[in-house]
Structure formats: structure tokens, C-alpha cells
Write a protein that holds these residues in place. Structure first.
Motif, PDB file in Angstrom:
ATOM      1  N   SER A 165      75.783  -9.789  66.349  1.00  0.00           N
ATOM      2  CA  SER A 165      75.215 -11.162  66.393  1.00  0.00           C
ATOM      3  C   SER A 165      76.311 -12.180  66.104  1.00  0.00           C
ATOM      4  O   SER A 165      77.403 -11.835  65.625  1.00  0.00           O
ATOM      5  N   GLU A 166      75.999 -13.424  66.357  1.00  0.00           N
ATOM      6  CA  GLU A 166      76.892 -14.506  65.923  1.00  0.00           C
ATOM      7  C   GLU A 166      76.902 -14.576  64.390  1.00  0.00           C
ATOM      8  O   GLU A 166      75.911 -14.266  63.747  1.00  0.00           O
ATOM      9  N   ALA A 167      78.030 -14.997  63.853  1.00  0.00           N
ATOM     10  CA  ALA A 167      78.172 -15.016  62.388  1.00  0.00           C
ATOM     11  C   ALA A 167      77.263 -16.087  61.773  1.00  0.00           C
ATOM     12  O   ALA A 167      77.159 -17.211  62.255  1.00  0.00           O
ATOM     13  N   TYR A 181      77.958 -13.497  57.822  1.00  0.00           N
ATOM     14  CA  TYR A 181      77.120 -12.304  57.954  1.00  0.00           C
ATOM     15  C   TYR A 181      76.779 -12.095  59.429  1.00  0.00           C
ATOM     16  O   TYR A 181      76.443 -13.057  60.144  1.00  0.00           O
ATOM     17  N   MET A 182      76.876 -10.781  59.907  1.00  0.00           N
ATOM     18  CA  MET A 182      76.502 -10.410  61.290  1.00  0.00           C
ATOM     19  C   MET A 182      75.700  -9.104  61.248  1.00  0.00           C
ATOM     20  O   MET A 182      75.780  -8.350  60.271  1.00  0.00           O
ATOM     21  N   CYS A 183      74.966  -8.873  62.333  1.00  0.00           N
ATOM     22  CA  CYS A 183      74.194  -7.623  62.429  1.00  0.00           C
ATOM     23  C   CYS A 183      74.104  -7.166  63.901  1.00  0.00           C
ATOM     24  O   CYS A 183      74.367  -7.950  64.825  1.00  0.00           O
ATOM     25  N   TRP A 219      63.625  -0.156  66.325  1.00  0.00           N
ATOM     26  CA  TRP A 219      65.060  -0.349  66.168  1.00  0.00           C
ATOM     27  C   TRP A 219      65.508   0.069  64.762  1.00  0.00           C
ATOM     28  O   TRP A 219      64.744   0.157  63.834  1.00  0.00           O
ATOM     29  N   GLU A 220      66.785   0.278  64.725  1.00  0.00           N
ATOM     30  CA  GLU A 220      67.432   0.394  63.433  1.00  0.00           C
ATOM     31  C   GLU A 220      68.638  -0.545  63.434  1.00  0.00           C
ATOM     32  O   GLU A 220      69.117  -0.932  64.510  1.00  0.00           O
ATOM     33  N   TYR A 221      69.129  -0.868  62.195  1.00  0.00           N
ATOM     34  CA  TYR A 221      70.019  -2.032  62.086  1.00  0.00           C
ATOM     35  C   TYR A 221      71.237  -1.702  61.227  1.00  0.00           C
ATOM     36  O   TYR A 221      71.200  -0.862  60.320  1.00  0.00           O
ATOM     37  N   GLU A 222      72.322  -2.437  61.547  1.00  0.00           N
ATOM     38  CA  GLU A 222      73.551  -2.313  60.781  1.00  0.00           C
ATOM     39  C   GLU A 222      74.069  -3.731  60.477  1.00  0.00           C
ATOM     40  O   GLU A 222      73.998  -4.624  61.324  1.00  0.00           O
ATOM     41  N   TRP A 223      74.613  -3.931  59.215  1.00  0.00           N
ATOM     42  CA  TRP A 223      75.070  -5.259  58.754  1.00  0.00           C
ATOM     43  C   TRP A 223      76.582  -5.238  58.485  1.00  0.00           C
ATOM     44  O   TRP A 223      77.152  -4.231  58.065  1.00  0.00           O
ATOM     45  N   ARG A 224      77.173  -6.408  58.708  1.00  0.00           N
ATOM     46  CA  ARG A 224      78.572  -6.613  58.357  1.00  0.00           C
ATOM     47  C   ARG A 224      78.663  -7.981  57.653  1.00  0.00           C
ATOM     48  O   ARG A 224      78.200  -8.980  58.182  1.00  0.00           O
TER      49      ARG A 224
END
Length: 563
Positions: free
Chosen positions: A126-128, A109-111, A78-83
Motif C-alpha cells: 500500500s501507499e505509506a 506504515y504500509m501493508c 485474505w491474510e495480511y502483512e505489515w511494514r
């Protein structure tokens, strides 16, 4: 896409889509539309997790947030992204982010993730995960007791609020030594048996995060030496205004130690001092319990236990002296004893006494004014108005003056203890006087009776005897030139003594020849006539006169004087 010439199509595969229109024959083509990216959502669920997983994060700590994909049976890359509160990250192969928490780090924070071989197929967000950064904490140090009993130890506890994951560092120092870390002590609780100043702090994380140090706690070790508070002067009753000294005495063992002392009393506790006593003027606020303890001068964290309480009770009323005396009159050639006391019914002691005569006098009596006996008692032989007062201590504290007592110089009355003898003595004296009076009256009566008979005889004989004495005096005058002083005796018979021939009158005429002729003019001849009465004969019916020797003196001038 083949077989898809309709205006609308449905797609189930992610990707970048575009379209164009065609018509006519030959076919006419429009320009291709803008592209639209279609992503396919994968059913895998993603979760944001924090490492370390502490419930409370403090600013300055370093944490790691991880995006975990809950996979099915297959393993996928997988590869991932963050907010988060900062700018969203780009897709990355790393599933975690590590950063140092600051005030700006707080937030949600979510991803999400996607397959590395299908960039248009990803999971949902994801959930915060909410991150809250707290201010840097301070460790708290507590002690069950700060006094180590003889041969014992005390427990110290270090804590950091209600957070978890801490290890602890312990430190000890003294007033004369620098702070050092206690090695091999990382637990929350430790036991110490050494006096000193202790502190601690918490540590956790990697890199290590340190809390602020705790406040200092002073631990003292107790010596077995016993201390006692003593009062000087050691009077059982203390009055307001007196000056006293309280002393802290250390009952030492075989060794001699230099000590310093601390006091606890009704007022603010004192600081440590080298003086083992406190001196003060007693007031109402001085009443209460006093305690002290001591410690070695070379070890300020090893001390004795507090002494037993010494209770000081202050009497607020100034005492008054009392003067007493069994006599108020000074006997002839004697003195009167005066006694002075202070509150004879109470337990006060230690008084000296000062005596004064006359109301306006402020000068105390000295040994020249009175005889001083035991303390509080004097003897005085001078009349006046006397008073006294008590004094004690240094500086002297004085009582009120006693009432004044007047001492007069008169005959002292009989002591009360001998009053029962007075009637007996008076009776004896009166009896003796009565007997003497009776004897005196008897003698007077006897003398008066005898003199009556003498005067009768003398009257009848006076003419003849005077003539004879005159002749004898002249004869004696001429003879005296040769013989000096001469005495002429003449027997004269009582003419009326017809019944007693033995009755004779003797006449003695003397002249002092030592006198000069000039003095002879005033010379006197004294005639002494002895009348010797013989025992008379008793006649019936008549009382016998008492026999007695009578002497009759007659003054006769010499011849020269008569001429």
C-alpha cells in the motif's frame, strides 16, 4: 513440469521453483538447484486507514491501523502483512494493528494482502501512511466575562488546540471546598450562574484519553449592593504632604453583612482585606482614580461591582497663610483685630489658625495673650510683630507662615467711614473756641478798666486806713482774751468820693485766738475792705464808670508782732 526441458521457461503462477540438469543415456542428473519463490501479484489495491481518524494524534493515545483490500466482485478471504517503524509483522489473518502511540511510533506504515488459499499470490504494498505523535495537550478555558451580572450568567468555553473528537469534563471549587465535577456537562460551552473557580479537560478515545487540565478561571457573581468611595477629611482641595483616608462604603439592604474589600488605584491593586479604608500621605504619584468593590466574607466569589471612580487631585505647592488688619495702631485702652486665612481665592477649607508674636517666637499665642474670636480672627492689645499659619488634619499639616505685620501702640486714626465728618467737627470746635476767646478778652478788658479806678481810690486812702486798722488790731488783741476770735468792722468813707456820699469802705479785721502766745509772734491780721460803689450820677461829656463791688485785702501785723 512436463514439456519444459528448455533452459529458460516462463511461469505465471506463483510458487517455489527449482531445477536440475540431465544428459546422456542412461540419464545423468545434477543436484537440484536452490529454490526460488515466485509470487503472483494480485491487482487488488490495499489502503492503510487510521481509527479514530483524527488529524492529530497525541502520545499516549491508542489508535488502530487497518489494512483494507479494495476487492472486485468476488469475496475473498485474505491474510495480511505489515511494514512499519518497528520490525515487519508476519502474515496474519487480522487486517488491523492496535497500539498506544509513543515517540517511537512515529513513521510510515504500509501493508499488503494475499489469498489464504494461495500464499504465493499477493497484492502490492500500500501507499505509506505517516503517523506523527504529538506531546500531550492542555485544555484551554476562556470566559466571555468573569463577572456574573445581577440575575445573569456567563459562558465558559473549553478547547484543545485544533484537534477533533473531544468531549469535556468541567470542575468547580472554592477556596474552602474541594474540587467537584459538574455532572451532565460534556459540551465545549457551558453557562454558569454561580461564582467559583472553574477548570476543564478534554477526553476522547477508547480507552479514554485525557488532556491536562486547563488553567483556573475565577468567576464572581455580582451583588446588587452599591459601593461608594469617600474621602476623609472631605476637603475639596488636597495638598502634597497631607494625610487622608479613603473609605469603601457598602450601601446595604435590610440585612447586615460582613464584607471584605479590594482597591484599585494609581498604584498596584490591593489584595482582599477586612479593612474598608486605606490611609496614606499624599504625594504627586497619588493623583488619579480610585475604585473599590466588596464581597461577602463567607462567599469569596460573590462580589459587588466596582464603584464609580473617585478622582484625587493633588496640589503640589504648599499653601501660604495671609494676615490682614484694618488698623496697625492700638488705640488707648483698646485693641486691634487681626484676620488670618489660607488661599481665600481657592476652595480649601478645614483650617485652624496658629498665631505668633515676634519673629523668633515658636510658641503659639494663647488666650492669655489675645482674645480669640471666630476661627481665624483675634484681637490683640499688645504691640509687636505678628504672623500666623494654618493647620489641619491629624497629624497636623501646616501652611507656610504669613508675612509679618507690625502693630504699634498709638492713638488710632478715625475710621475711614467717618472721614467726611472731620471738617465739620473741626469747624464747630474752632468756632466755639473763637467765641470763648472773644468773651475772655471782653471780660479781661472790663476787669482792667474797673481795677484802674479802685487802685486810684486805694492810694489816697491807704495812710488813713492803715492807721485805723492798726488801732483796731490792738483793741481786738486785748478784747480777744474774753471774747475769743473777733472781727472788727469799720466804715471808711472814700475821701475822693465827693459826689457820692453813699460810698463806704468796710474794713474787717480778724485774728485767730486759738494760736498760742508763741505763735502770736508770727500772727497776721488780714483786713478785708469792701468797697460799695453806689450808682454814680451821669455827667455830660463824661463816660459813666461801671458799677462794681471791689474787695481789697491788706496784710496787717498784730501789735505784738510789731513790738
Amino acid at each position: 513440469m512436463r514439456d519444459q526441458q528448455n533452459r529458460d521457461i516462463r511461469v505465471s503462477q506463483g510458487g517455489i521453483y527449482s531445477c536440475r540438469g540431465t544428459r546422456g543415456n542412461p540419464v545423468y542428473y545434477t543436484d537440484i538447484s536452490d529454490v526460488v519463490t515466485i509470487e503472483k501479484t494480485i491487482s487488488n489495491k490495499v489502503v492503510v486507514k487510521q481509527q479514530p481518524n483524527w488529524p492529530q494524534i497525541f502520545r499516549g493515545e491508542t489508535i488502530t491501523l487497518t489494512c483494507e483490500v479494495q476487492e472486485g466482485g468476488e469475496t475473498t478471504e485474505w491474510e495480511y502483512e505489515w511494514r512499519g517503524p518497528s520490525t515487519p509483522t508476519q502474515w496474519t489473518h487480522n487486517n488491523d494493528v492496535t497500539f498506544r502511540v509513543s515517540e517511537s511510533s512515529s513513521g510510515d506504515y504500509m501493508c499488503k494482502s494475499r489469498r489464504r488459499d494461495d500464499s504465493y499470490s499477493s497484492t502490492e504494498w500500500s501507499e505509506a501512511f505517516t503517523l506523527s505523535g504529538s506531546n500531550k495537550p492542555r485544555a484551554t478555558l476562556t470566559a466571555g466575562t468573569t463577572i456574573i451580572p445581577v440575575g445573569g450568567s456567563v459562558t465558559l468555553t473549553c478547547s484543545v488546540q485544533s484537534s477533533d473528537g473531544w468531549k469535556y469534563e468541567w470542575f468547580r471549587r472554592t477556596q474552602t471546598t474541594s474540587e467537584v465535577q459538574i455532572r451532565d456537562q460534556e459540551n465545549r460551552d457551558i453557562r454558569v450562574s454561580q461564582g467559583g473557580i472553574y477548570s476543564c479537560r478534554g477526553t476522547r478515545g477508547n480507552p479514554v484519553y485525557y488532556t491536562d487540565k486547563s488553567d483556573d478561571v475565577t468567576i464572581e457573581i455580582t451583588f446588587s449592593n452599591k459601593v461608594v468611595v469617600k474621602q476623609q477629611p472631605n476637603w475639596p482641595q488636597i495638598f502634597r504632604g497631607e494625610t487622608i483616608t479613603l473609605t469603601c462604603e457598602v450601601q446595604e439592604g435590610g440585612e447586615t453583612t460582613e464584607w471584605e474589600y479590594e482597591w484599585r488605584g494609581p498604584r498596584t491593586p490591593t489584595q482582599w482585606t477586612h479593612n474598608n479604608d486605606v490611609t496614606f500621605v499624599v504625594s504627586e504619584s497619588s493623583s488619579g482614580d480610585y475604585m473599590c468593590k466588596s464581597r461577602r466574607r463567607d462567599d469569596s466569589y460573590s462580589s459587588t461591582e466596582w464603584s464609580e471612580a473617585f478622582t484625587l487631585s493633588v496640589s503640589t505647592d504648599q499653601p501660604k497663610a495671609q494676615i490682614t488688619s484694618h488698623m496697625r495702631d492700638i488705640p488707648v485702652g483698646g485693641s486691634v483685630t487681626l484676620n488670618c486665612s489660607v488661599n481665600a481665592s481657592s476652595s480649601s477649607s478645614g483650617w485652624k489658625y496658629y498665631w505668633y508674636r515676634d519673629e523668633k517666637s515658636s510658641e503659639a499665642l494663647t488666650t492669655q495673650d489675645a482674645v480669640f474670636h471666630s476661627n481665624g480672627q483675634i484681637s490683640v492689645s499688645q504691640e509687636g510683630l505678628y504672623r500666623c499659619r494654618g493647620g489641619r488634619g491629624n497629624s497636623v499639616y501646616y501652611t507656610e507662615d504669613s508675612q509679618s505685620v507690625r502693630i504699634d501702640k498709638k492713638a488710632a486714626p478715625e475710621p475711614e467711614s467717618s472721614s467726611f465728618l472731620t471738617p465739620l467737627i473741626v469747624g464747630l470746635v474752632c468756632g466755639v473756641l473763637l467765641i470763648l476767646l472773644l468773651l475772655l478778652l471782653l471780660c479781661r478788658f472790663k476787669q482792667s478798666k474797673d481795677s484802674f479806678f479802685v487802685r486810684t481810690r486805694s492810694t489816697n486812702q491807704s495812710s488813713a486806713m492803715n492807721h485805723m486798722i492798726k488801732d483796731e488790731a490792738q483793741h481786738s488783741r486785748h478784747a480777744s482774751t474774753v471774747q475769743g476770735d473777733a472781727c472788727v468792722y469799720e466804715s471808711i468813707k472814700d475821701l475822693h468820693d465827693t459826689q457820692n456820699d453813699d460810698s463806704v469802705l468796710y474794713a474787717q479785721v480778724s485774728q485767730d485766738r486759738a494760736k498760742t502766745k508763741k505763735d502770736n509772734d508770727d500772727s497776721l491780721l488780714y483786713t478785708q475792705v469792701y468797697h460799695n460803689k453806689a450808682k454814680p450820677k451821669r455827667h455830660k461829656g463824661k463816660p459813666a464808670p461801671a458799677a462794681a463791688d471791689e474787695t481789697v485785702y491788706s496784710e496787717v501785723k498784730s501789735q505784738t508782732a510789731l513790738d
